[in-house]
Every structure is written in structure tokens, then in C-alpha cells.
Write an enzyme that holds these catalytic residues in place. Sequence first.
Site, PDB file in Angstrom:
ATOM      1  CB  ALA A  82      -0.903   0.013   1.234  1.00 24.28           C
ATOM      2  CE  LYS A 115      12.841   5.417  14.134  1.00 22.56           C
ATOM      3  NZ  LYS A 115      13.863   5.281  13.125  1.00 22.56           N
ATOM      4  CG  ASP A 146      15.705   9.473  15.784  1.00 23.64           C
ATOM      5  OD1 ASP A 146      14.757   8.825  15.321  1.00 23.64           O
ATOM      6  OD2 ASP A 146      16.890   9.100  15.695  1.00 23.64           O
ATOM      7  CD  GLU A 193      17.164  -5.776  15.910  1.00 26.67           C
ATOM      8  OE1 GLU A 193      17.045  -6.810  16.552  1.00 26.67           O
ATOM      9  OE2 GLU A 193      17.796  -4.782  16.340  1.00 26.67           O
ATOM     10  CE  LYS A 216      16.691   5.918  16.007  1.00 23.74           C
ATOM     11  NZ  LYS A 216      17.690   6.634  15.203  1.00 23.74           N
ATOM     12  CB  VAL A 239      16.644   0.610  18.392  1.00 19.86           C
ATOM     13  CG1 VAL A 239      17.820   1.163  19.191  1.00 19.86           C
ATOM     14  CG2 VAL A 239      15.337   0.871  19.128  1.00 19.86           C
ATOM     15  CB  ILE A 245      23.153  -2.024  15.082  1.00 19.39           C
ATOM     16  CG1 ILE A 245      24.095  -1.061  14.350  1.00 19.39           C
ATOM     17  CG2 ILE A 245      23.873  -2.735  16.221  1.00 19.39           C
ATOM     18  CD1 ILE A 245      24.629   0.068  15.241  1.00 19.39           C
TER      19      ILE A 245
END
Length: 440
Positions: A43, A105, A201, A129, A205, A132, A136
Amino acid sequence: MKPIKVGLLGMGTVGSGTFNVLKRNQEEIQRRAGRGIEIAMVADLDVARAQALVGEGVQVVGDARAVIANPEIDIVIELIGGYGIAKALVMEAIAAGKHVVTANKALLAVHGTEIFAAAQAKGVMVAFEAAVAGGIPIIKALREGLTANSIQWVAGIINGTTNFILSEMRDKGLDFADVLKEAQRLGYAEADPTFDIEGVDAAHKVTLMSAIAFGIPVQFDKAYVEGITKLGAADIKYAEQLGYRIKLLGITKRTAQGIELRVHPSLVPTQRLIANVEGAMNAVMVQGDAVGTTLYYGKGAGSEPTASAVIADLVDITRLHTADPLNRVPHLAFQPGSMSSLAVLPMSEVVTSYYLRLRVADQAGVLAKVTGLLADAGISIDAVLQREADQVSQADENQTDVIILTHDTREGTLNDVLAQMQALPTVMAPIVRIRKEELN
Ligand code: HSE
């Protein structure tokens, strides 16, 4: 076995990376997951553009709710971002019994408690996953790899934009505003960089990492958030002379009094590996009682690095989705009935050390007065540096910069002393205070 079917909401940078990596590595991903993973529906508001990206074999629609309503879809990937429509769609997908993968996040840091509870009640997984530190696998490390440990602290460079700006400020001796303009021109910073440069931001996290590390609810509203907009080239230079680099760190720490949860610029000793993480790269340090100190480094953003994390979640869900929900990895690592009520501490109760820079009149007794105030409050000095100040006018000629590094103290105690120092007639400008983390 038939492939598991995925619906993707938002065909932007990460969406197209996810589509491309899944296609390129499909054979190996299938061998790992145990069955194929197929993006069956996409979408996006720009249907024609999205259709051109995925080709004719995939159904593209303009209405994300059509994906959620499709009974064939097992997993919904939310890559829209923000708290608005993204939240409604995630809650609707959960209510429809879909597993959710998200890189959002902001959504989880603010509404995570509600979202995880809804997923728990419905027996579906919400995997994040990619939320953050991009590529990594830090959520995997905290939730699973370090599960034996009592985690003591987590400290990370988890915003690439600000790390790029700080690296440039140090390299070129420039002030924040000049580097920001250059970063925007090069596309390293968004046209509206507020969430990055104000530390929001990074706070989203670290809030998620704190919840997983300590088994507490996500509590973004309790995080202390300070960005990099007030940092000057002079402080980066003085820090360097004292053996430190300035980094925007997201820190969460377990103390006897409660949990520290904070984002702010920090002096970090130059000899620490994390102090040498430059440019837009990310790195996270985790200290566990059994493992000791560990460090995770890599790209924190970008199309395929973030896709790497999204697809890792797709594989996890594919492997686990037929498992009894009780045997899955809990969303926040701890079983929902075993969450801790440890309080997040107010910033005044945080204990750390400090860099102070005072622009003072260059007269006898000034330093004694300043250090006397610290001594009276029981704050021990680690180092003192005096440097000729960059003069901005003739009137400034008899002024000098005094830089003081303190040992650990309670922030509330330091705040009281700073107020007294600032009131001294020989202190000529607002005092600069930057926190310092030894990370040892
Ligand atoms: N804007 C973020 C950064 C990437 O600069 O690291 C996505 O969280």
C-alpha cells in the site's frame, strides 16, 4: 510449504530496500526461515510509483486498510512513520490477527504499552528491530543474546544525523548552525531536522532499549532530552584538549534509586572505541554483569541496512508464528506479568560528572571563588584548564575561559552551585555545562 504472505505499508526508502533485499536473497532467506517470505501486497499513496518499483506480480493499492482486510496476509510491515495513521493501522492490523513489523520508534516509544498489550491479548507479535539503530541487531542482542545478564547500563550513539554534525564540527572547527546547513545540503539532515538535532529521535530509541534492558514499561514522557543545538566549536576544542570527544548519547542506567533515562551531549574519553564512531554511523555499548562491556557498531539508517533489520524480524516471525504464544520471546524481553515498577529518576537525581566552561574576568581570586563554591557543595574537581578566550570585543579583553571537569555528583547539587556561580559579578557569560561519561 506455502510462503508466508506479507503486506507492506509505505513503499519509501526502507520499503523498497526491504523488497529488493528479500528478492535478491530469497533463496538463503527461505533456507533460514523454513519457508518462503513473499511480499504479496503493497500500500502506498503513490500507486504508480510503487507498482513500478515492485513490478506487475505484486498487488499495489492506495488504501492501507485493503492490506489489513486481506485474509491471505499474515504479517503487516508498517513503514509509514509517525503517531497518526500509523498507530491506527498498527492497532487495526493487530485486531485483525496480523503480526506486525515496524521501524516506527516514535510510535512504540510513546504508545508501546498499549500496542504490546493489544498484541499480547490477540496472540500476535510486534517486532521492531529496525526501530533502533537501523541495521545493528541491538534489540536482538538485548532481548536474547544478553538474556543471562543483569544489565547495568546501555549507552549509544543512536542518531546518525547528529553524529555526522558533531564529527564535522570537530573536524572543521565549525559551529553547529554552519554544519547543519551543510548537512542539509548533502542530504544527511532532513529539511526539518528537529527530531534529530533536539535529541527526540535518540530519546525514542533509548526509551525502547531501557524497557528491554530493565523490564520496565516504555516511558518516553519520563526521558530527559537535550539536543546538540547549543554546542559551540570552542567546547569541542577544549574537550579535545582534555582528552574527550563530545557525542550525543542515549543513556539508560540501573541505580539503587531507580532508572536513569536520558539523552544529551556527553564528553566521552577519546580512548573509548565509541568516542571514535564518526560520521553517520551508530554504536551502542551495553554493560552486563556477566558479559562485561559489549559494543555494537554499524549503519543506523539507510535503505538496505534498515531492510536488513526488517527482514530479520520477518524471519523470526515466520519461524515462531506457529509456536504457542507463551513460548515466544516477549516483546520487551521480560514476561508481561513480570515487569518491574522501578521508577525513572528525575534528572536532578542523576549522578554523573561534568564539564563546565566559565567566561570570567581575568582577576585575582576569581578561580578561588568558583572552586570554593564547588568545594562548599562537596563537589570534587577532576581537572582545571584556563585558556585565553576568543575575544568578541575590546571590552572582553580582560576575560578568560576557565574549564573545570568535576567528579561524580548529583545533578540537583550541581544545579544549585551553577546558580550561585552564575550570579558572581566576575562570571561574564552564561556558564556552559556538558555532562561527562567515563563509560568504564
Ligand atoms: N534520523 C535518524 C538518524 C535515522 O539520523 O539516525 C532514523 O532513525
